[in-house]
Scaffold this motif. Structure first.
Motif, short mmCIF file in Angstrom:
data_model
loop_
_atom_site.label_atom_id
_atom_site.label_comp_id
_atom_site.label_asym_id
_atom_site.label_seq_id
_atom_site.Cartn_x
_atom_site.Cartn_y
_atom_site.Cartn_z
N CYS A 289 30.76 -27.20 -36.94
CA CYS A 289 29.68 -28.08 -36.48
C CYS A 289 28.69 -27.26 -35.68
N TRP A 290 27.40 -27.47 -35.93
CA TRP A 290 26.32 -26.71 -35.28
C TRP A 290 25.36 -27.71 -34.65
N LEU A 291 25.17 -27.57 -33.33
CA LEU A 291 24.25 -28.43 -32.60
C LEU A 291 23.04 -27.60 -32.19
N PRO A 292 21.91 -27.75 -32.85
CA PRO A 292 20.72 -26.96 -32.51
C PRO A 292 20.05 -27.48 -31.24
N GLY A 293 19.04 -26.75 -30.82
CA GLY A 293 18.27 -27.18 -29.66
C GLY A 293 17.33 -28.32 -30.00
N GLY A 294 16.60 -28.75 -29.00
CA GLY A 294 15.67 -29.85 -29.16
C GLY A 294 15.28 -30.40 -27.81
N TYR A 295 15.30 -31.72 -27.68
CA TYR A 295 14.89 -32.37 -26.44
C TYR A 295 15.97 -33.34 -25.95
N PRO A 296 17.15 -32.85 -25.58
CA PRO A 296 18.18 -33.78 -25.09
C PRO A 296 17.76 -34.49 -23.81
N GLU A 297 16.90 -33.85 -23.02
CA GLU A 297 16.47 -34.45 -21.75
C GLU A 297 15.65 -35.72 -21.97
N LEU A 298 14.98 -35.82 -23.12
CA LEU A 298 14.20 -37.02 -23.42
C LEU A 298 15.05 -38.16 -23.96
N HIS A 299 16.27 -37.84 -24.34
CA HIS A 299 17.16 -38.83 -24.97
C HIS A 299 18.52 -38.87 -24.29
N ALA A 300 18.58 -38.41 -23.03
CA ALA A 300 19.88 -38.25 -22.36
C ALA A 300 20.64 -39.57 -22.28
N GLY A 301 19.96 -40.67 -22.00
CA GLY A 301 20.62 -41.95 -21.90
C GLY A 301 21.25 -42.37 -23.22
N LEU A 336 24.26 -33.85 -17.74
CA LEU A 336 22.85 -33.43 -17.75
C LEU A 336 22.09 -34.31 -16.76
N GLU A 337 21.41 -33.66 -15.83
CA GLU A 337 20.61 -34.38 -14.85
C GLU A 337 19.18 -34.46 -15.36
N ALA A 338 18.69 -35.68 -15.52
CA ALA A 338 17.33 -35.89 -16.01
C ALA A 338 16.30 -35.58 -14.94
N ALA A 339 15.03 -35.60 -15.33
CA ALA A 339 13.95 -35.26 -14.41
C ALA A 339 13.89 -36.18 -13.20
N ASP A 340 14.34 -37.43 -13.37
CA ASP A 340 14.31 -38.38 -12.26
C ASP A 340 15.54 -38.27 -11.34
N GLY A 341 16.41 -37.30 -11.63
CA GLY A 341 17.59 -37.08 -10.80
C GLY A 341 18.83 -37.83 -11.25
N PHE A 388 13.89 -20.43 -24.52
CA PHE A 388 12.74 -21.13 -23.96
C PHE A 388 13.18 -22.53 -23.56
N HIS A 389 13.32 -22.75 -22.27
CA HIS A 389 13.69 -24.07 -21.77
C HIS A 389 13.37 -24.14 -20.28
N TYR A 390 13.49 -25.36 -19.72
CA TYR A 390 13.18 -25.58 -18.32
C TYR A 390 14.39 -26.09 -17.53
N ALA A 391 15.58 -25.95 -18.10
CA ALA A 391 16.78 -26.46 -17.44
C ALA A 391 17.32 -25.44 -16.44
N SER A 392 17.93 -25.95 -15.38
CA SER A 392 18.63 -25.11 -14.41
C SER A 392 20.13 -25.36 -14.56
N ILE A 393 20.91 -24.32 -14.38
CA ILE A 393 22.37 -24.46 -14.42
C ILE A 393 22.86 -24.85 -13.04
N LEU A 394 23.55 -25.99 -12.97
CA LEU A 394 24.17 -26.42 -11.72
C LEU A 394 25.60 -25.89 -11.61
#
Length: 434
Positions: A289-301, A336-341, A388-394
């Motif tokens: 199984c291969w999970l590519p990148g994309g926009y999980p932060e926009l669909h986290a819920g 995954l922590e979304a932009a709103d925390g 290329f991404h804007y995520a931080s590792i917690l």
């Protein structure tokens, strides 16, 4: 080899995507077969190219790819009437330390393919100085041939006359001028353009862009300026991650390079798409199984609520490999922590916790030496990729997957991680050799 042009600019935001898409669509409407390419590591623009032409578009990367791979990809346009390549950033922009064939600059690809450059210049706030800019762009690197310029965001006929006057002493042809108030553009988000598949009005946009180009530019003159240099070869065969590959594909998982998918299929692999957003799990008959990148932060819920997907992926990972890149890697993590925390529970194959509330840009080429194997590549393999991404590792509690450095050889902290049959990286694979 098919005659072609490189559509480039002095800087990002100059309008080259509009010119590229409009020209490609206009030529297709006139009955020509157009093969598009994208210079550099971009997984969004090729989908727009495909929408404009009906043909797959391929990335050409002088930092990550050797001459054989680039020659092999150029051959995919052998049956086309013309090739169009869209540059990235400015024509000469690349990294400081060259890779396989160059720095990743669009100028590298133009030289390798023998394609003259159509330079798109944003003329806002300047007049004759645009001629000096074009002259400098043409003279900066030996061998580069600027066939002519497209003047963009021109305010008035007087402005156009001054711009054309500036091009005369530079000895550079003007293919036409696009008005400042053309009223055409594509919406963007933090990783670039909003994806092609999210545009219900994309066909209408492409036709408007084609109308703009045919009304204001010398399309025949641009086609006549096309050129090429024979560049043949074959890259090392691309080893697929498995024989039957379950590939996540939907609005949250879209970032795959077309040349890799083509390479997997050429090796006889079967790709079995599924949609995590539709609460689907990987095909039970797949061997990887291969999970590519994309926009999980926009669909986290939605991803967090997709219990069927999560359970099916966990069952799959109990016996077979699962690999994720960037967004796919984050979804394989614990949360995954979304932009709103707000925190959203992810699948939990790995302990990775990431955050978009603490945004930090990670951008650049990556060279990785695998400490453990991933599907398609054994331990010790050297991989070339891009991050290329804007995520931080917690939190990243699992064993590192690889030793990773940037294009200059500096160590990179984002090593990827592994646990059981699960592996993931923040970089997207472009090319690899064991």
């Amino acid at each position: 080899m098919t005659q072609g042009l490189m559509i480039a600019a002095p800087a990002s935001g100059s309008g080259k995507t509009t010119v590229m898409l409009g020209l490609a669509r206009a030529l297709c409407r006139s009955g020509q077969r157009v093969q598009c390419f994208k210079s550099g590591p971009d997984y969004i623009d090729p989908a727009f190219h495909r929408a404009a032409t009906g043909r797959a578009s391929f990335n050409l990367d002088s930092w990550a790819m050797g001459a054989g791979r680039i020659g092999e990809l150029l051959a995919k346009g052998a049956d086309a009437d013309i090739a169009l390549a869209e540059g990235s950033m400015g024509l000469h922009d690349g990294v400081a330390v060259p890779g396989a064939l160059g720095t990743g600059a669009s100028a590298d690809v133009a030289l390798l393919a023998g394609w003259p450059v159509v330079l798109v210049i944003d003329a806002s706030g300047q007049a004759q100085t645009a001629g000096a800019v074009a002259m400098g762009m043409a003279a900066y690197r030996p061998g580069i041939r600027v066939a002519g310029v497209v003047l963009n965001k021109v305010a008035s006929p007087r402005h156009e006359a001054l711009l054309r006057a500036g091009m005369e002493p530079a000895g550079i042809a003007v293919f036409g001028a696009l008005p400042r108030d053309a009223g055409i553009g594509l919406p963007e988000r933090h990783l670039g353009l909003v994806q092609a598949g999210e545009h219900s009005e994309l066909p209408r946009f492409l036709d408007r862009a084609a109308n703009l180009i045919t009304a204001h530019l010398d399309v025949a003159g641009m086609v006549a300026a096309a050129g090429s240099t024979p560049l043949r070869g074959e890259g090392e065969p691309i080893t697929p991650p498995g024989q039957r590959i379950a590939l996540a594909q939907d609005a949250a998982f879209t970032f795959t390079y077309p040349h890799l998918l083509d390479g997997w299929r050429a090796a006889g692999a079967e790709i079995l798409p599924f949609s995590p957003l539709a609460d689907q799990g990987p095909d039970s008959t797949a061997d990887v199984c291969w999970l590519p990148g994309g926009y999980p932060e926009l669909h986290a819920g939605r991803i967090a609520a997709a219990g069927g997907f999560a359970e099916a992926l966990r069952r799959f990972a109990a016996t077979r490999p699962v690999h994720g890149e960037c967004g796919g890697y984050m979804v394989m993590g614990a949360g995954l922590e979304a932009a709103d925390g707000s925190r959203h529970a992810m699948v939990g194959l790995l302990g990775l916790e990431t955050s978009f509330a603490k945004r930090r840009m990670h951008l650049g080429y990556r060279r990785a030496v695998l400490g453990a194997g991933i599907p398609g590549h054994e331990a010790g393999a050297v991989l070339a990729g891009h991050e290329f991404h804007y995520a931080s590792i917690l939190h990243q509690p699992d064993a590192p997957l690889a030793t990773v450095c940037d294009a200059a050889g500096a160590s990179v902290a984002e090593t990827g991680s592994r646990r059981g049959h699960a592996t993931g990286t923040f970089f997207h694979l472009i090319e690899g050799a064991s």
